[in-house]
Write an enzyme that holds these catalytic residues in place. Structure first.
Site, PDB file in Angstrom:
ATOM      1  N   THR A  26      70.689 -57.897 -70.407  1.00  0.00           N
ATOM      2  CA  THR A  26      71.844 -58.601 -70.976  1.00  0.00           C
ATOM      3  C   THR A  26      71.456 -59.425 -72.186  1.00  0.00           C
ATOM      4  O   THR A  26      72.250 -59.600 -73.114  1.00  0.00           O
ATOM      5  CB  THR A  26      72.473 -59.505 -69.887  1.00  0.00           C
ATOM      6  OG1 THR A  26      73.051 -58.653 -68.909  1.00  0.00           O
ATOM      7  CG2 THR A  26      73.534 -60.422 -70.444  1.00  0.00           C
ATOM      8  N   SER A  77      68.438 -53.345 -66.710  1.00  0.00           N
ATOM      9  CA  SER A  77      67.296 -53.382 -65.779  1.00  0.00           C
ATOM     10  C   SER A  77      67.612 -52.806 -64.409  1.00  0.00           C
ATOM     11  O   SER A  77      66.703 -52.539 -63.632  1.00  0.00           O
ATOM     12  CB  SER A  77      66.718 -54.791 -65.668  1.00  0.00           C
ATOM     13  OG  SER A  77      67.471 -55.591 -64.798  1.00  0.00           O
ATOM     14  N   THR A 110      68.229 -59.505 -65.993  1.00  0.00           N
ATOM     15  CA  THR A 110      68.033 -60.382 -64.837  1.00  0.00           C
ATOM     16  C   THR A 110      68.045 -59.620 -63.507  1.00  0.00           C
ATOM     17  O   THR A 110      67.510 -60.096 -62.519  1.00  0.00           O
ATOM     18  CB  THR A 110      69.129 -61.470 -64.769  1.00  0.00           C
ATOM     19  OG1 THR A 110      70.411 -60.830 -64.673  1.00  0.00           O
ATOM     20  CG2 THR A 110      69.098 -62.385 -65.971  1.00  0.00           C
ATOM     21  N   ASP A 111      68.704 -58.421 -63.497  1.00  0.00           N
ATOM     22  CA  ASP A 111      68.975 -57.790 -62.199  1.00  0.00           C
ATOM     23  C   ASP A 111      67.723 -57.380 -61.425  1.00  0.00           C
ATOM     24  O   ASP A 111      67.687 -57.493 -60.200  1.00  0.00           O
ATOM     25  CB  ASP A 111      69.902 -56.578 -62.387  1.00  0.00           C
ATOM     26  CG  ASP A 111      71.337 -57.007 -62.695  1.00  0.00           C
ATOM     27  OD1 ASP A 111      71.614 -58.224 -62.684  1.00  0.00           O
ATOM     28  OD2 ASP A 111      72.186 -56.125 -62.947  1.00  0.00           O
TER      29      ASP A 111
END
Ligand code: SIN
Length: 328
Positions: A26, A77, A110-111
């Site tokens: 992101t 990710s 972030t995932d």
């Protein structure tokens, strides 16, 4: 080290040489409408363009910093792959092998950041800082958090004595071995279970609360195998049974993590299948299904536990143990 050491030691800002590796996420995301902060596409903006949006960059360059960038991948990710992990680990190691490089920043979604951070921590455990920087709002948002997070990552990576794999988001610094995503939307989406952050970044200063991360690294050669072992995660829940595990064993799974309830408890029918899998040579680990804390071991445990690791991190632990057994 006392807390006054932490507060009084300011970064020199002189001659730092930093490499920024882009992987997507992101932080590099773009939406068709700038007001859209959820319906965007991750991994669109080149890492060099992201860096140019960081206000504190010019000040650092004027103070003698050298900043290099390299695009390792450009993915959301959630689609992170073993191949990208190996390439990323190789590029991080390559730059760590250059004596002039003081530290590395990896921009990342972030995932699955908790997985990449844990992998890099276990494999490289560097004596210089490797800081994963992420964002919850795309680069195209009216108020993106990526530029500030990148600026904070530069503060961490340039801090005297900084070492190990860490992640920076929302002004907080997390150890790579403990970081996990705990919120789908908030700008401070990370946690370290109940261990708390390693440090805060406040107006370009680092206020450290814990020691820098250290580990015995496995070394890059552990990732050398062309085909990595098949390791899957199953979940214990009300009504669970052993069918999935039995099927996975039939198709040759080599490692299993069970996301367990409570203090690592597993439904009896699923447990029976996991014990069959273990007897057949599958490496099985119990991990927490959610929440903070650490599985507290008991003399009645039938399967080993992964301590405070999330089930996704425990999967990497099993993967690495199997790779290490093969000798890389
Ligand atoms: C991703 O993980 O690549 C998308 C989500 C995010 O970075 O917050």
């Amino acid at each position: 080290m006392t807390s006054s050491d932490v507060l009084s030691r300011r970064p020199s800002h002189d001659g730092r040489h930093i490499v920024i590796l882009g992987t997507g996420g992101t932080i590099a995301g773009r939406a068709e409408q700038s007001t859209d902060v959820v319906g965007y596409k991750a991994g669109q903006v080149a890492v060099q363009d992201l860096i140019e949006g960081v206000l504190g960059l010019r000040r650092r360059i004027d103070a003698g910093w050298r900043i290099e960038s390299e695009q390792v991948s450009q993915v959301d990710s959630k689609d992170m792959s073993h191949a990208i992990w190996r390439r990323l680990a190789e590029r991080v190691q390559h730059h760590l092998d250059r004596p002039e490089v003081d530290g590395i920043i990896v921009t990342h979604g972030t995932d699955t950041l908790e997985e990449t951070a844990y992998l890099l921590h276990r494999v490289l455990a560097p004596s210089r800082p490797v800081v994963l920087a992420a964002a919850m709002r795309p680069a195209s948002a009216p108020q993106p958090d990526g530029p500030q997070n990148l600026d904070d990552a530069l503060t961490v990576v340039g801090w005297p004595g900084a070492r190990g794999v860490m992640a920076v988001l929302g002004g907080q610094v997390w150890p790579g071995a403990e970081v996990r995503k705990v919120h789908p939307y908030r700008l401070d989406a990370f946690s370290a279970g109940d261990a708390g952050p390693l440090a805060h970044v406040e107006a370009g200063q680092l206020r450290r609360l814990r020691e820098w991360p250290v580990e015995q690294p496995l070394g890059l050669k552990v990732l050398a195998a062309d085909i990595w072992p098949d390791v899957q995660i199953v979940t214990s829940h009300a009504g669970a049974d052993g069918r999935l595990v039995d099927l996975l064993v039939q198709v040759g799974v080599q490692g299993l993590v069970v996301a367990a309830t409570g203090n690592g408890s597993v439904h009896q029918d699923l447990m029976a299948a996991l014990l069959r899998a273990q007897a057949a040579g599958v490496l099985v680990l119990r991990a927490l299904r959610g929440g903070a804390g650490c599985i507290v071991p008991s003399s009645t445990d039938l399967l080993p536990d992964a301590g405070a690791l999330t089930s996704a991190q425990a999967r990497i632990e099993v993967l690495l143990r199997l790779l290490a057994r093969r000798g890389g």
